[in-house]
Design a protein around this motif. Structure first.
Motif, short mmCIF file in Angstrom:
data_model
loop_
_atom_site.label_atom_id
_atom_site.label_comp_id
_atom_site.label_asym_id
_atom_site.label_seq_id
_atom_site.Cartn_x
_atom_site.Cartn_y
_atom_site.Cartn_z
N TRP A 162 0.84 -1.20 0.00
CA TRP A 162 0.00 0.00 0.00
C TRP A 162 0.87 1.25 0.00
N TYR A 163 1.90 1.28 0.83
CA TYR A 163 2.76 2.47 0.93
C TYR A 163 3.46 2.75 -0.40
N ARG A 164 3.91 1.69 -1.07
CA ARG A 164 4.57 1.87 -2.36
C ARG A 164 3.63 2.55 -3.35
N ASN A 165 2.37 2.13 -3.38
CA ASN A 165 1.39 2.75 -4.27
C ASN A 165 1.10 4.20 -3.85
N TRP A 166 0.95 4.41 -2.54
CA TRP A 166 0.69 5.75 -2.02
C TRP A 166 1.85 6.70 -2.38
N ARG A 167 3.05 6.20 -2.20
CA ARG A 167 4.24 7.00 -2.50
C ARG A 167 4.29 7.34 -4.00
N GLY A 168 3.94 6.36 -4.83
CA GLY A 168 3.93 6.59 -6.26
C GLY A 168 2.90 7.63 -6.69
N GLN A 169 1.74 7.58 -6.06
CA GLN A 169 0.69 8.56 -6.38
C GLN A 169 1.12 9.96 -5.97
N ARG A 170 1.78 10.08 -4.82
CA ARG A 170 2.23 11.39 -4.34
C ARG A 170 3.31 11.95 -5.26
#
Length: 324
Positions: free
Chosen positions: A315-323
């Motif tokens: 989840w964090y990897r996806n969140w970081r990518g979106q940011r």
């Protein structure tokens, strides 16, 4: 009828709202979306909940009793899940008044709101494993003494339990307090170890470990917590003083060094460690005895650290990518 959830933009509140909606409930979410941590993260949780037809979001400070009454009056509420609070043990050392406002005045305001709802069947609220203070007997049991907290945060949570017990006695309001043990998972809190360590590895920064990582925590995956919250919500206490307290944890303490190892495996990165002494208000270990909640509500955690942490990292990897 509706379920009122305070702290709906928060980590556990968001997950509780999502699960209540999935089972067809009408949910009213309350949150003032303060800046204790990223409001972008909080707003993203609310944005995910808003499309649900059964969800109503109200931007409101739950410590403002008049504002709460005006916001939810006539909404047909029959249950409350009170998860709003000022969290954080270390933050309470330097920001004590924030805890008085949210955790003391706020909890009392929710109790007063509940007292005026004639249709109310149950109020479930968040307490914390921090109430056990420096207890050395493990695992922590609900029958253990909790009169010597080691942080202001812990003291406010114990005060909440006592206020709730008083209101159950005076007004017969069915209530259950849940002592949460180190909750983690997708869309978690940025001030907690799982997020901090994962973020540090992705950014190539060192990890600060207190007491060489020897501290132990009963890390509990958020889906297990939500399952327990809803099971308890569906089974209100009864009797002359309808108030119960339960531990809700994974029932398995893990060394913080083990958490780091799993994050390293999930990220494919090696951590640089900086060792520091234990911080004021911290405790060496937490460990939940879940005998009571297992017996009364069938609670059984199913997600070990080895499964839950990679889910957070994904989840964090996806969140970081979106940011980015």
């Amino acid at each position: 009828m509706s379920v009122l959830v305070t702290g709906a933009a928060g980590f556990i509140g968001y997950h509780v709202c999502k699960t209540l909606l999935a089972r067809g409930e009408q949910v009213i979410g309350i949150d003032n979306v303060n800046s204790y941590y990223s409001t972008t993260l909080k707003e993203s949780r609310v944005a995910e909940l808003k499309p649900h037809r059964g969800f109503t979001f109200i931007r409101q400070d739950f410590a403002n009793l008049d504002g709460m009454r005006a916001a939810v009056g006539g909404s047909g509420i029959d249950r409350i899940v009170h998860l709003g609070a000022q969290p954080g043990v270390r933050y309470s050392i330097d920001h004590p008044m924030a805890y008085a406002a949210a955790n003391l005045t706020g909890h009392l305001a929710v109790l007063e709101l509940a007292r005026g709802i004639k249709s109310l069947r149950h109020l479930v609220y968040a307490s914390s494993s921090s109430v056990y203070g420096g207890n050395t007997k493990l695992p922590f049991s609900e029958t253990d003494p909790v009169e010597h907290p080691v942080s202001l945060y812990a003291a406010t949570k114990r005060a909440d339990e006592l206020m709730s017990d008083t209101y159950a006695h005076l007004y017969g309001i069915p209530q259950t307090g849940l002592r949460f043990f180190t909750v983690y998972g997708p869309s978690g809190r940025p001030d907690m170890a799982v997020w901090l360590f994962t973020e540090a590895l992705f950014e190539g920064r060192p990890i600060r470990l207190f007491e060489n990582g020897s501290l132990q925590r009963d890390f509990t995956y958020v889906d297990d917590i939500v399952a327990g919250v809803l099971a308890v919500l569906d089974g209100p206490p009864s009797g002359e003083r309808p108030h119960r307290l339960y531990n809700i944890g994974n029932n398995k303490p893990e060394r913080v060094t083990r958490l780091v190892e799993i994050i390293e495996q999930a990220t494919g990165r090696k951590a640089e460690i900086i060792s520091e002494p234990m911080q004021p208000g911290d405790v060496p270990a937490t460990y939940a005895d879940i005998t009571a909640i297992r017996r009364d509500h069938g609670f059984e955690p199913t997600t070990p650290l080895e499964q839950g942490v990679p889910k957070f990292v994904d989840w964090y990897r996806n969140w970081r990518g979106q940011r980015a």
